[in-house]
Scaffold this motif. Structure first.
Motif, PDB file in Angstrom:
ATOM      1  N   ARG A 221       0.844  -1.191   0.000  1.00  0.00           N
ATOM      2  CA  ARG A 221       0.000   0.000   0.000  1.00  0.00           C
ATOM      3  C   ARG A 221       0.880   1.242   0.000  1.00  0.00           C
ATOM      4  N   MET A 222       0.290   2.345  -0.484  1.00  0.00           N
ATOM      5  CA  MET A 222       1.026   3.604  -0.576  1.00  0.00           C
ATOM      6  C   MET A 222       0.401   4.638   0.350  1.00  0.00           C
ATOM      7  N   ASP A 223       1.226   5.593   0.797  1.00  0.00           N
ATOM      8  CA  ASP A 223       0.664   6.725   1.526  1.00  0.00           C
ATOM      9  C   ASP A 223       0.241   7.781   0.499  1.00  0.00           C
ATOM     10  N   GLU A 224      -0.294   8.909   0.959  1.00  0.00           N
ATOM     11  CA  GLU A 224      -0.830   9.930   0.049  1.00  0.00           C
ATOM     12  C   GLU A 224       0.224  10.503  -0.890  1.00  0.00           C
ATOM     13  N   GLY A 225       1.402  10.815  -0.367  1.00  0.00           N
ATOM     14  CA  GLY A 225       2.458  11.377  -1.206  1.00  0.00           C
ATOM     15  C   GLY A 225       2.905  10.406  -2.286  1.00  0.00           C
ATOM     16  N   GLN A 226       3.073   9.166  -1.914  1.00  0.00           N
ATOM     17  CA  GLN A 226       3.466   8.139  -2.881  1.00  0.00           C
ATOM     18  C   GLN A 226       2.370   7.947  -3.926  1.00  0.00           C
ATOM     19  N   PHE A 227       1.119   7.976  -3.481  1.00  0.00           N
ATOM     20  CA  PHE A 227      -0.013   7.772  -4.383  1.00  0.00           C
ATOM     21  C   PHE A 227      -0.072   8.889  -5.431  1.00  0.00           C
ATOM     22  N   ARG A 228       0.193  10.136  -5.032  1.00  0.00           N
ATOM     23  CA  ARG A 228       0.219  11.247  -5.990  1.00  0.00           C
ATOM     24  C   ARG A 228       1.330  11.058  -7.007  1.00  0.00           C
ATOM     25  N   ARG A 229       2.519  10.645  -6.547  1.00  0.00           N
ATOM     26  CA  ARG A 229       3.637  10.424  -7.479  1.00  0.00           C
ATOM     27  C   ARG A 229       3.360   9.260  -8.425  1.00  0.00           C
TER      28      ARG A 229
ATOM     29  N   LYS B  81       0.388   8.323  -9.508  1.00  0.00           N
ATOM     30  CA  LYS B  81      -0.573   8.788 -10.520  1.00  0.00           C
ATOM     31  C   LYS B  81       0.139   9.540 -11.636  1.00  0.00           C
ATOM     32  N   LYS B  82       1.122  10.377 -11.264  1.00  0.00           N
ATOM     33  CA  LYS B  82       1.898  11.097 -12.280  1.00  0.00           C
ATOM     34  C   LYS B  82       2.681  10.124 -13.159  1.00  0.00           C
ATOM     35  N   LEU B  83       3.264   9.098 -12.523  1.00  0.00           N
ATOM     36  CA  LEU B  83       4.003   8.080 -13.283  1.00  0.00           C
ATOM     37  C   LEU B  83       3.091   7.372 -14.276  1.00  0.00           C
ATOM     38  N   ILE B  84       1.891   7.041 -13.829  1.00  0.00           N
ATOM     39  CA  ILE B  84       0.954   6.327 -14.701  1.00  0.00           C
ATOM     40  C   ILE B  84       0.607   7.188 -15.907  1.00  0.00           C
ATOM     41  N   ARG B  85       0.250   8.452 -15.657  1.00  0.00           N
ATOM     42  CA  ARG B  85      -0.123   9.342 -16.767  1.00  0.00           C
ATOM     43  C   ARG B  85       1.038   9.538 -17.742  1.00  0.00           C
ATOM     44  N   ARG B  86       2.263   9.576 -17.205  1.00  0.00           N
ATOM     45  CA  ARG B  86       3.421   9.883 -18.037  1.00  0.00           C
ATOM     46  C   ARG B  86       4.007   8.661 -18.738  1.00  0.00           C
ATOM     47  N   LEU B  87       4.044   7.491 -18.045  1.00  0.00           N
ATOM     48  CA  LEU B  87       4.816   6.368 -18.570  1.00  0.00           C
ATOM     49  C   LEU B  87       4.038   5.098 -18.894  1.00  0.00           C
ATOM     50  N   CYS B  88       2.845   4.928 -18.363  1.00  0.00           N
ATOM     51  CA  CYS B  88       2.138   3.661 -18.549  1.00  0.00           C
ATOM     52  C   CYS B  88       1.623   3.539 -19.986  1.00  0.00           C
ATOM     53  N   ALA B  89       2.022   2.485 -20.665  1.00  0.00           N
ATOM     54  CA  ALA B  89       1.616   2.263 -22.049  1.00  0.00           C
ATOM     55  C   ALA B  89       0.147   1.865 -22.160  1.00  0.00           C
ATOM     56  N   ASN B  90      -0.442   1.404 -21.071  1.00  0.00           N
ATOM     57  CA  ASN B  90      -1.835   0.960 -21.099  1.00  0.00           C
ATOM     58  C   ASN B  90      -2.812   2.038 -20.660  1.00  0.00           C
TER      59      ASN B  90
ATOM     60  N   GLN C 195      -5.311   1.274 -11.054  1.00  0.00           N
ATOM     61  CA  GLN C 195      -4.181   1.745 -10.273  1.00  0.00           C
ATOM     62  C   GLN C 195      -4.303   3.231  -9.969  1.00  0.00           C
ATOM     63  N   MET C 196      -5.067   3.973 -10.778  1.00  0.00           N
ATOM     64  CA  MET C 196      -5.256   5.410 -10.549  1.00  0.00           C
ATOM     65  C   MET C 196      -6.217   5.687  -9.398  1.00  0.00           C
ATOM     66  N   VAL C 197      -7.069   4.722  -9.054  1.00  0.00           N
ATOM     67  CA  VAL C 197      -8.070   4.960  -8.015  1.00  0.00           C
ATOM     68  C   VAL C 197      -7.784   4.205  -6.724  1.00  0.00           C
ATOM     69  N   SER C 198      -6.810   3.322  -6.741  1.00  0.00           N
ATOM     70  CA  SER C 198      -6.535   2.503  -5.563  1.00  0.00           C
ATOM     71  C   SER C 198      -5.128   2.755  -5.023  1.00  0.00           C
ATOM     72  N   PRO C 199      -4.983   2.974  -3.702  1.00  0.00           N
ATOM     73  CA  PRO C 199      -3.647   3.148  -3.127  1.00  0.00           C
ATOM     74  C   PRO C 199      -2.911   1.824  -2.891  1.00  0.00           C
ATOM     75  N   THR C 200      -3.474   0.733  -3.366  1.00  0.00           N
ATOM     76  CA  THR C 200      -2.837  -0.580  -3.270  1.00  0.00           C
ATOM     77  C   THR C 200      -2.254  -0.930  -4.632  1.00  0.00           C
TER      78      THR C 200
ATOM     79  N   TYR D  90       1.332  -5.060 -14.393  1.00  0.00           N
ATOM     80  CA  TYR D  90       2.114  -4.353 -15.407  1.00  0.00           C
ATOM     81  C   TYR D  90       2.762  -3.117 -14.800  1.00  0.00           C
ATOM     82  N   PHE D  91       2.002  -2.377 -14.016  1.00  0.00           N
ATOM     83  CA  PHE D  91       2.537  -1.172 -13.384  1.00  0.00           C
ATOM     84  C   PHE D  91       3.703  -1.515 -12.463  1.00  0.00           C
ATOM     85  N   ARG D  92       3.535  -2.549 -11.644  1.00  0.00           N
ATOM     86  CA  ARG D  92       4.600  -2.950 -10.715  1.00  0.00           C
ATOM     87  C   ARG D  92       5.869  -3.348 -11.441  1.00  0.00           C
ATOM     88  N   ALA D  93       5.718  -4.051 -12.576  1.00  0.00           N
ATOM     89  CA  ALA D  93       6.885  -4.586 -13.279  1.00  0.00           C
ATOM     90  C   ALA D  93       7.538  -3.582 -14.228  1.00  0.00           C
TER      91      ALA D  93
END
Length: 119
Positions: free
Chosen positions: A6-14, A16-25, A42-47, A52-55
């Protein structure tokens, strides 16, 4: 299956930015892997639920990756006690101690074999 990190709030914000910027899916917040064009889970869950995102995406930000994934058991160096971050089960030493230990074992092995060659 073990517990998902699980992520805390700060990690969750970062993340989300990673997903928007780098996730091919991810296509404007929607996951291409889901049939209905649903929002990326992954954008709505802090878990960390997306494999794919993890790897593929999370390792791009080493600081967040280390902070989130260090929740799992960390091995310690048998000589100095420093934490070892490794995916392999066979790692026993940190890189510095591994070099010293390998040289020590080589020295012992060669000293043991040396009397046989002196004849």
């Amino acid at each position: 299956m073990g517990k998902l990190p699980r992520m805390d709030e700060g990690q969750f914000r970062r993340v989300k930015k990673l997903i928007r910027r780098l996730c091919a899916n991810c296509d404007s917040g929607n996951c291409l892997l889901l049939d209905d064009g649903d929002p990326c889970p992954q954008m709505v869950s802090p878990t960390l639920i997306c494999k794919y995102f993890r790897a593929a995406v999370l390792p791009a930000d080493r600081k967040v990756h280390r902070a989130i994934m260090s929740a799992r058991p960390v091995k310690c160096c048998r000589i100095c006690g420093k934490p070892i971050f490794s995916c392999s089960n066979s790692v026993k030493y940190c890189p510095a101690c591994a070099l010293r230990e390998r040289r020590r074992r080589d020295r012992e092995r060669k000293a043991k074999a040396a009397p046989h060659f002196r004849k």
